[in-house]
Design a protein around this motif. Structure first.
Motif, short mmCIF file in Angstrom:
data_model
loop_
_atom_site.label_atom_id
_atom_site.label_comp_id
_atom_site.label_asym_id
_atom_site.label_seq_id
_atom_site.Cartn_x
_atom_site.Cartn_y
_atom_site.Cartn_z
N LEU A 92 29.78 48.79 99.44
CA LEU A 92 29.60 47.35 99.34
C LEU A 92 30.06 46.83 97.98
CD1 LEU A 92 26.12 47.10 101.09
CD2 LEU A 92 28.31 46.33 102.01
N ALA A 93 29.89 47.65 96.94
CA ALA A 93 30.37 47.26 95.60
C ALA A 93 31.89 47.20 95.58
CB ALA A 93 29.85 48.24 94.55
N GLU A 94 32.55 48.20 96.19
CA GLU A 94 34.01 48.20 96.24
C GLU A 94 34.56 47.02 97.04
OE1 GLU A 94 35.09 52.93 95.62
OE2 GLU A 94 35.51 51.98 97.55
N ARG A 95 33.78 46.55 98.01
CA ARG A 95 34.21 45.41 98.82
C ARG A 95 33.90 44.08 98.14
NH1 ARG A 95 31.66 47.73 104.54
NH2 ARG A 95 32.90 49.66 104.59
N GLY A 96 33.27 44.14 96.95
CA GLY A 96 32.96 42.92 96.22
C GLY A 96 31.74 42.18 96.74
N GLN A 97 30.92 42.85 97.55
CA GLN A 97 29.76 42.19 98.15
C GLN A 97 28.51 42.32 97.29
OE1 GLN A 97 30.89 44.04 102.28
NE2 GLN A 97 29.55 42.28 102.70
N LEU A 186 20.53 43.48 103.97
CA LEU A 186 20.64 42.07 103.59
C LEU A 186 22.09 41.68 103.31
CD1 LEU A 186 17.54 41.79 101.20
CD2 LEU A 186 17.73 40.90 103.54
N VAL A 187 22.82 42.57 102.64
CA VAL A 187 24.20 42.25 102.25
C VAL A 187 25.16 42.36 103.43
CG1 VAL A 187 26.13 43.00 100.79
CG2 VAL A 187 23.81 42.91 99.85
N SER A 188 24.98 43.39 104.26
CA SER A 188 25.92 43.64 105.36
C SER A 188 25.61 42.83 106.60
CB SER A 188 25.92 45.12 105.72
OG SER A 188 24.68 45.49 106.33
N GLY A 189 24.37 42.38 106.74
CA GLY A 189 23.98 41.69 107.96
C GLY A 189 23.75 42.63 109.13
N GLY A 193 20.62 51.68 109.89
CA GLY A 193 21.14 52.72 110.77
C GLY A 193 22.50 52.39 111.33
N ASP A 194 22.71 51.12 111.74
CA ASP A 194 24.00 50.71 112.28
C ASP A 194 25.09 50.75 111.20
OD1 ASP A 194 22.98 50.33 114.78
OD2 ASP A 194 22.81 48.15 114.63
N PHE A 195 24.75 50.35 109.98
CA PHE A 195 25.75 50.37 108.91
C PHE A 195 26.20 51.80 108.63
CE2 PHE A 195 27.40 50.44 104.61
CZ PHE A 195 28.19 49.29 104.57
N VAL A 196 25.24 52.72 108.53
CA VAL A 196 25.59 54.12 108.27
C VAL A 196 26.41 54.68 109.43
CG1 VAL A 196 24.68 56.45 107.93
CG2 VAL A 196 23.59 54.52 106.78
N ALA A 197 26.02 54.37 110.66
CA ALA A 197 26.74 54.90 111.82
C ALA A 197 28.18 54.40 111.86
CB ALA A 197 26.01 54.52 113.11
#
Length: 547
Positions: A92-97, A186-189, A193-197
């Motif tokens: 998320l840091a590399e994506r600027g989020q 919070l950042v990814s929406g 578990g879904d973000f990691v998957a």
């Protein structure tokens, strides 16, 4: 050129095959002894680069159904999950989020930071200073089973008092990584578990890795056990209380895929990976031996990045040696099956730097007894040394005790670990303890003053014999047997006590002492027992036998 490449590949394959054959008999013997066929088992994998040198399973995956362990069994990986959380933050840091230096309150505005800047970097390195345990709110059996939303659980633990200013100390902290897991959400929406998957498991082909939910049907799931004299099914704790601190499950083979994918640059840049593998520092410049989700350590001079995990019913460990490109993972389905010392030994053997077994000596009981006490360290943590049947034990905060094997009268090694303990005397009275575990070194800051036994005639001891009431349902019974006074609490075994003065007696098994109070006739009428800084008075309830 192609011929040379082909020849090199063939030679490497032959080398790995021969090396695997050399490892196999030793590893078979070690793992069979640790995880016998009739008990909870383990899966183990050793690899060099992309070449698997060893991949076997031992013991049982399910005791009730007589299911043997297999190499593709799925385990709760507990705190190994933290490295996945750290990489999610770096993604998320590399994506600027987000930024690693963002303040926690940017994401949780009502979090009580007391005006201090707690950054995501502090949370990643366990230097935030937020509390790591429950002291104000209970965490009993009912709470452990309760399903919380992330916000509900944060609200439940955020009221706990801070331990230190951000960056001042390192203190391992599950709450910090729970917060990071929620920040990913919070950042990814997306759910954690879904973000990691979607961002890790699927791109790397980790088809047997999941977020843990006890209600889900998971193919090849190993069942977890605990041992309390006999094996028991694991205690249930709601997975909702883990999130970024320890909510994932996987196989040893998938974890190898994780390392291969991570090291090949498929997930984050080399710059971000270097940051995760950096030995970070406190405010005073002291290294903490932790990166972002990985412990930074070494094996006989070879650097490692590693992490263990422990959950109800599971113990896991995985480490990587970047110089040798060696990966080792051992997963066990029992809280009793701690693999870390064994996986470290396996890694040492795999890189050709095996550990030698320490040579223990017969320590003198009167010499080692003086090390009994409580030792405090700079980060506020403490450890207690106890003595039972002429054997010293190192007591951890969770109540676990490890036997201390004597290397001399003042140097010890903890049973089944690489931790060495050295007691130091200053001015003939102050005791410090130095604790070294491979790369890490801690020295106690608060000295402990040893107690010395004096001689008292048996006629002076008889006046203390009797029963003393501390609480309505709790008594201390003082007895005399062949010149030795003992003290026993209600429902407890008697422990010997030793005179430090004519009226003060101390325990060698505990950091505790008893003061007897005498009347004008010199008879004992009351006592005060002091332990952990608290004093409990007791009144003599009945006269002891003075014949």
């Amino acid at each position: 050129m192609k011929q040379w490449t082909f020849l090199f590949a063939c030679l490497l394959s032959l080398f790995c095959s021969a090396y695997a054959q050399d490892l196999e008999p030793t590893l078979d013997a070690w793992l069979t002894a640790k995880y016998p066929a009739e008990g909870p088992g383990a899966a183990a994998l050793v690899a060099r680069g992309g070449e698997v040198l060893y991949h076997k399973a031992f013991g049982m995956a399910n005791l009730e159904l007589d299911v043997p362990m297999r190499t593709d069994m799925v385990f709760r990986i507990a705190s190994i999950s933290k490295q996945f959380t750290a990489i999610c933050i770096l993604m998320l840091a590399e994506r600027g989020q987000l930024s690693l230096d963002d303040d926690l309150i940017e994401y949780l505005p009502d979090y009580p930071t007391e005006g201090q800047h707690i950054s995501l970097r502090h949370l990643l390195t366990h230097t935030s200073g937020i509390s790591r345990s429950f002291t104000l709110n209970p965490w009993d059996a009912n709470i452990r089973r309760h399903d919380f939303s992330p916000k509900e659980f944060i609200d439940y633990f955020k009221i706990e008092p801070k331990s230190f200013a951000p960056g001042e100390y390192y203190q391992y902290n599950n709450f910090g990584y729970f917060l990071l897991g929620h920040i990913v959400e919070l950042v990814s929406g997306m759910s954690y578990g879904d973000f990691v998957a979607q961002n890790i498991f699927e791109p790397l082909g980790m088809t047997n890795s999941y977020e843990a939910h006890d209600t889900d049907l998971v193919k090849n799931r190993a069942y977890g056990y605990e041992f309390y004299g006999t094996y028991e099914n694991k205690t249930y704790v709601s997975p909702s209380q883990a999130l970024g601190a320890g909510s994932l499950m996987s196989t040893v083979e998938d974890l190898h895929r994780w390392y291969r994918g991570l090291l090949s640059g498929k997930l984050v840049s080399q710059e971000s990976l270097d940051l995760a593998f950096t030995n970070h520092i406190r405010n005073d410049g002291e290294k903490i031996n932790y990166g972002f989700g990985w412990f930074i350590n070494e094996i006989n001079g070879s650097p490692t990045v590693e992490h263990a995990g422990g959950d109800h019913g599971f113990r896991v460990d995985a480490l990587y040696l970047p110089d040798e490109e060696v990966f080792v993972a051992v997963f066990s389905n029992c809280s009793c099956g701690e693999p870390r010392p064994l996986s470290t030994k396996i890694a040492a053997l795999a890189i050709g730097k095996p550990y030698t077994e320490p040579t223990l000596v017969a320590a003198q009981a009167e010499e080692i007894g003086r090390w009994v006490g409580k030792y405090t360290f700079a980060d506020g943590s403490s450890r207690r040394v106890t003595l039972k049947d002429d054997q010293l034990y190192w007591a951890l905060p969770n109540g676990t005790e490890r036997a201390m094997g004597p290397l001399s009268n003042h140097q010890f090694v903890l049973e089944n670990t690489f931790t060495h303990i050295d007691f130091r005397m200053e001015n003939d009275s102050l005791i410090y303890v130095e604790v070294k575990n491979r790369i890490s070194l801690k020295t106690s800051t608060k000295p402990y003053t040893p107690r010395y036994e004096i001689g008292l005639p048996e006629t002076d001891l008889t006046k203390f014999v009797g029963r003393y009431q501390l609480f309505p349902e709790f008594h201390i019974t003082i007895a005399l047997d062949q010149g030795q006074l003992t003290a026993a609490g209600t429902g407890q075994d008697p422990l010997p006590i030793f005179p430090e003065s004519p009226t003060r007696f101390f325990f060698k098994a505990l950091d505790s002492h008893i003061d007897f109070l005498l009347d004008d006739m010199g008879d004992s009428v009351a006592l005060e027992i002091t332990q952990d800084g608290a004093t409990y008075p007791g009144t003599r309830a009945e006269q002891g036998d003075k014949e």
